[in-house]
Design a protein around this motif. Structure first.
Motif, short mmCIF file in Angstrom:
data_model
loop_
_atom_site.label_atom_id
_atom_site.label_comp_id
_atom_site.label_asym_id
_atom_site.label_seq_id
_atom_site.Cartn_x
_atom_site.Cartn_y
_atom_site.Cartn_z
N UNK A 112 46.83 35.66 18.26
CA UNK A 112 46.93 34.86 17.05
C UNK A 112 46.64 35.65 15.78
N UNK A 113 46.08 36.85 15.91
CA UNK A 113 45.77 37.67 14.74
C UNK A 113 46.99 38.49 14.36
N UNK A 114 47.53 38.22 13.18
CA UNK A 114 48.73 38.92 12.70
C UNK A 114 48.35 40.25 12.05
N UNK A 115 47.30 40.20 11.23
CA UNK A 115 46.90 41.37 10.44
C UNK A 115 45.38 41.49 10.50
N UNK A 116 44.90 42.69 10.82
CA UNK A 116 43.45 42.87 10.95
C UNK A 116 43.02 44.20 10.35
N UNK A 117 41.95 44.14 9.57
CA UNK A 117 41.33 45.35 9.02
C UNK A 117 39.92 45.47 9.59
N UNK A 118 39.56 46.67 9.98
CA UNK A 118 38.23 46.91 10.55
C UNK A 118 37.60 48.12 9.86
N UNK A 177 43.83 49.52 10.10
CA UNK A 177 44.56 48.26 9.97
C UNK A 177 45.48 48.13 11.17
N UNK A 178 45.52 46.92 11.74
CA UNK A 178 46.40 46.60 12.87
C UNK A 178 47.36 45.50 12.44
N UNK A 179 48.64 45.67 12.74
CA UNK A 179 49.67 44.70 12.38
C UNK A 179 50.34 44.21 13.66
N UNK A 180 50.21 42.89 13.90
CA UNK A 180 50.79 42.29 15.12
C UNK A 180 50.36 43.02 16.39
N UNK A 181 49.10 43.42 16.40
CA UNK A 181 48.55 44.08 17.58
C UNK A 181 48.86 45.55 17.69
N UNK A 182 49.64 46.07 16.74
CA UNK A 182 50.02 47.49 16.79
C UNK A 182 49.23 48.29 15.76
N UNK A 183 48.74 49.50 16.13
CA UNK A 183 48.08 50.36 15.15
C UNK A 183 49.03 50.60 13.97
N UNK A 184 48.49 50.51 12.77
CA UNK A 184 49.34 50.53 11.58
C UNK A 184 48.92 51.61 10.59
N UNK A 185 47.66 51.57 10.18
CA UNK A 185 47.22 52.45 9.08
C UNK A 185 47.27 53.92 9.43
#
Length: 230
Positions: free
Chosen positions: A7-13, A70-78
């Motif tokens: 359910x998490x579309x965009x996540x920053x850690x 940052x993760x976008x749709x479960x994929x590593x992004x940043x």
């Protein structure tokens, strides 16, 4: 994959951002954690210069953090390179700027088609989908007009249609009504909320307008380099 993660579309850690200018290092923010869930609408608010747009650009992969991810749709992004980030952004994300950033030499229809053409979708399919979206945002009769022939509110609606054409899981909007008169701003904001409701696209807006922010599911405030839920 758990429902929570799904359910998490965009996540920053643990996001940190600093700028180096000669001998001076300026810390914009530190240890930012944030989640945007499927279909959710969230406002980032804060004073001018607090780093709201910087944070949005990091979440959109338009800038890179000094630390964190940052993760976008479960994929590593940043941590991906610009090319891969661009492909992921085209696949999952729509972006709406304060200043519409339309191509002045292209018609409204051609501007909306652009993200699909980048994907090498056929002209026929891209045209049909762009026309459908222009109708959805109330601009079917303006499809062949260039940006200079459109009002500010109309340009921003074209920009929203362009952001939606790839069926993104989320739309990020940086002060999308900040350059519009009161009536146009209300119409554009209502349209974003309507599309969020109808299409289930998650919506993340940076705004200084507390009245607009109050209509979102939740607000987060950027203050003194920290993000707090209000």
């Amino acid at each position: 994959m758990s429902n929570h993660i799904h359910n998490v579309v965009l996540e920053a850690t643990g996001l940190e951002k600093t700028y180096q200018d000669a001998e001076i290092e300026t810390e914009v923010f530190t240890e930012i954690d944030f989640q945007l869930k499927k279909g959710e609408k969230v406002a980032i608010v804060g004073a001018s210069g607090s780093g709201k747009s910087t944070l949005l650009h990091l979440l959109a992969g338009l800038d890179s953090p000094n630390k964190g991810k940052v993760t976008l749709n479960g994929e590593p992004f940043s941590e991906k390179n610009d090319v891969v980030r661009g492909k992921l952004r085209n696949r999952y994300m729509g972006f709406v700027y304060q200043f519409h950033h339309l191509f002045s030499e292209l018609t409204a229809l051609e501007n909306v088609m652009m993200p699909l053409q980048i994907r090498r979708v056929s002209t026929k399919e891209a045209t049909a989908k762009a026309r459908t979206l222009l109708e959805r945002v109330g601009l079917s009769e303006r499809a062949l007009h260039k940006p200079s022939e459109l009002s500010g509110g109309e340009r921003q609606r074209v920009a929203i249609a362009r952001a939606l054409i790839t069926n993104p899981t989320c739309i990020l909007a940086d002060e999308p009504t900040g350059n519009l008169d009161y009536m146009s701003a209300g119409q554009v904001f209502d349209l974003l909320l309507e599309l969020n409701e109808d299409l289930g696209t998650a919506l993340l807006i940076v705004t200084h307008d507390r009245n607009l922010a109050a209509q979102m599911d939740r607000q987060v405030t950027l203050l003194d380099g920290r993000l707090t839920t209000s």
